[in-house]
Design a protein around this motif. Structure first.
Motif, PDB file in Angstrom:
ATOM      1  N   GLU A  64      -3.827  -4.342   3.046  1.00 30.76           N
ATOM      2  CA  GLU A  64      -3.912  -2.902   3.336  1.00 30.76           C
ATOM      3  C   GLU A  64      -4.152  -2.132   2.032  1.00 30.76           C
ATOM      4  OE1 GLU A  64      -0.236  -1.653   5.072  1.00 30.76           O
ATOM      5  OE2 GLU A  64      -0.405  -3.022   6.773  1.00 30.76           O
ATOM      6  N   HIS A  97      -4.185   2.001   1.426  1.00 35.40           N
ATOM      7  CA  HIS A  97      -4.138   3.285   2.136  1.00 35.40           C
ATOM      8  C   HIS A  97      -3.508   4.395   1.295  1.00 35.40           C
ATOM      9  CE1 HIS A  97       0.015   2.120   2.927  1.00 35.40           C
ATOM     10  NE2 HIS A  97      -0.347   1.116   3.694  1.00 35.40           N
ATOM     11  N   HIS A 137       4.668   3.624  -0.007  1.00 34.13           N
ATOM     12  CA  HIS A 137       5.832   2.965   0.587  1.00 34.13           C
ATOM     13  C   HIS A 137       6.947   2.813  -0.440  1.00 34.13           C
ATOM     14  CE1 HIS A 137       3.599   1.799   4.099  1.00 34.13           C
ATOM     15  NE2 HIS A 137       2.911   0.836   3.522  1.00 34.13           N
ATOM     16  N   GLN A 140      -1.994  -4.106  -0.720  1.00 32.24           N
ATOM     17  CA  GLN A 140      -0.695  -4.723  -0.399  1.00 32.24           C
ATOM     18  C   GLN A 140      -0.842  -5.725   0.725  1.00 32.24           C
ATOM     19  OE1 GLN A 140       1.337  -1.272   2.158  1.00 32.24           O
ATOM     20  NE2 GLN A 140       0.218  -0.534   0.381  1.00 32.24           N
TER      21      GLN A 140
HETATM   22 MN    MN Z   1       1.201  -0.343   4.288  1.00 26.40          MN
END
Ligand code: MN
Ligand code: UGY
Length: 247
Positions: free
Chosen positions: A184, A186, A190, A224
């Motif tokens: 991913e 984006h 996180h 990730q």
């Molecule tokens: Mn993610």
């Protein structure tokens, strides 16, 4: 503590950090009394939120609120009472509270050694949408769903996925060998904590073994990916910013 002096698994980069508990150092923060607080992720690191690990001592407490800050409090171990506005809840292990902005709160009455994970940030209002009310729950009462159809990677959403919320907090449970389906990349960031088992986390173009207790910050656009390794399930809880414009 590692046996090897001068060695750490912790890594801090521009767009991610892996923080091993062996390097955690507590700081004293306003609002927390008789508590050990480790500020594992903060804006000082480059994040737009805070992630705290709190161990409450005898008569330990956390108080605050009545401002623009929102908190998500998760009981990693032990139990605690949470009071916000007119609502009170007794949280057991796996219990959580969403404390919206604008209301004073108090966290107290904890069993000895209670450990809390806290995600905290300034709430971003959305025009025409009222801020959320307080929420209490327990992850054991939340049903997981296969992530993108994969029964080996179950995802629990602990907060409603509605526009009032500008944060999501989710728990992933991976069977041994299960993976995120793709790398991913984006705009959302996180804050993550491993809460069971182990695996390999890809962060940017690096790969790291991770295990229960490790904390990871993934900044915006940090590539990730995760695979659960070993013979037991791996679990992590993570924060994500959602539902707000980025332009
Ligand atoms: Mn993610
Ligand atoms: O929700 C997420 O973006 C999630 N799939 N990311 C992650 O686990 N690193």
């Amino acid at each position: 503590m590692t046996d090897l002096f001068g060695f750490t698994r912790s890594v801090v980069k521009r767009n991610y950090a892996l923080l091993s508990p062996a390097g955690f150092v507590a700081s004293s923060l306003p609002g927390w009394a008789n508590a050990q607080v480790v500020a594992v992720i903060t804006p000082v690191l480059g994040a737009r939120f805070c992630q705290l690990l709190v161990t409450l001592g005898p008569d330990g407490s956390g108080t605050g609120g009545g401002n623009g800050q929102e908190l998500f409090v998760f009981v990693l171990e032990g139990s605690a009472h949470v009071q916000i506005g007119d609502s009170t809840a007794a949280l057991a292990t796996g219990g959580y509270a969403f404390l919206p902005p604008g209301l004073a709160y108090r966290i107290a009455g904890a069993a000895p050694g209670t450990r809390l994970l806290v995600f905290q940030r300034e709430y971003t209002p959305l025009a025409g949408v009222a801020a959320p009310e307080p929420i209490f729950g327990n992850e054991h009462e939340v049903t997981g769903a296969p992530f993108l159809g994969d029964e080996a990677a179950m995802l629990k959403l602990l907060l409603p996925d509605t526009p009032a919320f500008d944060m999501a907090v989710n728990i992933f449970t991976f069977q041994p060998g299960a993976t995120l389906p793709f790398v991913e990349t984006h705009v959302m960031e996180h804050g993550m904590m491993m809460i069971k088992g182990q695996g390999i986390y890809r962060l940017d173009s690096d790969w790291y073994p991770v295990q229960n207790g490790d904390v990871v910050w993934m900044g915006p656009y940090c590539p990730q990916w995760f695979v659960a390794t070993g013979k037991e399930t791996a679990r992590y809880i993570y924060y994500k910013d959602v539902n707000r414009s980025v332009v």
